[in-house]
Write a protein that holds these residues in place. Sequence first.
Motif, short mmCIF file in Angstrom:
data_model
loop_
_atom_site.label_atom_id
_atom_site.label_comp_id
_atom_site.label_asym_id
_atom_site.label_seq_id
_atom_site.Cartn_x
_atom_site.Cartn_y
_atom_site.Cartn_z
N CYS A 6 0.96 -1.07 0.05
CA CYS A 6 0.07 0.17 0.23
C CYS A 6 0.97 1.23 0.10
O CYS A 6 0.15 2.31 0.06
CB CYS A 6 -0.80 0.00 1.28
SG CYS A 6 -0.03 0.33 2.85
N SER A 8 2.58 2.73 2.15
CA SER A 8 2.44 3.35 3.34
C SER A 8 3.87 3.23 3.94
O SER A 8 4.69 2.44 3.97
CB SER A 8 1.54 2.82 4.38
OG SER A 8 1.61 3.16 5.81
N CYS A 30 3.50 -3.91 7.81
CA CYS A 30 2.78 -2.86 7.50
C CYS A 30 1.70 -2.61 8.31
O CYS A 30 0.92 -3.54 8.76
CB CYS A 30 2.31 -2.64 6.06
SG CYS A 30 1.39 -1.10 5.82
N CYS A 33 -1.98 -1.84 6.34
CA CYS A 33 -2.63 -2.94 5.48
C CYS A 33 -2.21 -4.34 6.04
O CYS A 33 -2.95 -5.49 5.81
CB CYS A 33 -2.30 -2.70 4.28
SG CYS A 33 -0.66 -3.55 3.68
ZN LIG Z 1 0.86 -1.77 3.61
#
Ligand SMILES: [Zn+2]
Length: 111
Positions: A6, A8, A30, A33
């Motif tokens: 994602c 991030s 993460c 996600c």
């Molecule tokens: Zn992620």
Amino acid sequence: MICRQCSSGNTRVTCTEHVTPEVTKRYCRCLDCGHKYRTVERYEVAKPVPLQVYKPIGTRNGNSLITDEDVLMIRHLHQKGLSNGQIAIRYGINRSTISRIVNYKTYTNIK
Ligand SMILES: [Zn+2]
């Protein structure tokens, strides 16, 4: 570390494994996600540089009993016909050392 799922930046390393001195594996997660992934870091391990030993020659050697001028004078006296033994007594050093000096086996930097 950026999440590959994602993108991030809100990630954490959950486990670090030092496989070899050159390779480190990190297990990451993460927090946005929940994606888990692993990274592998490779390092170049610097080889130790061998120590350069400065070896002084001739009279720059701290053990030397005679100076550059002495070496020149010893060779001069030898050419004048003095025996190695006579020169040795004058300088208080071994006769074989005189021989090595006059035959350019030592103090070869002095000419
Ligand atoms: Zn992620």
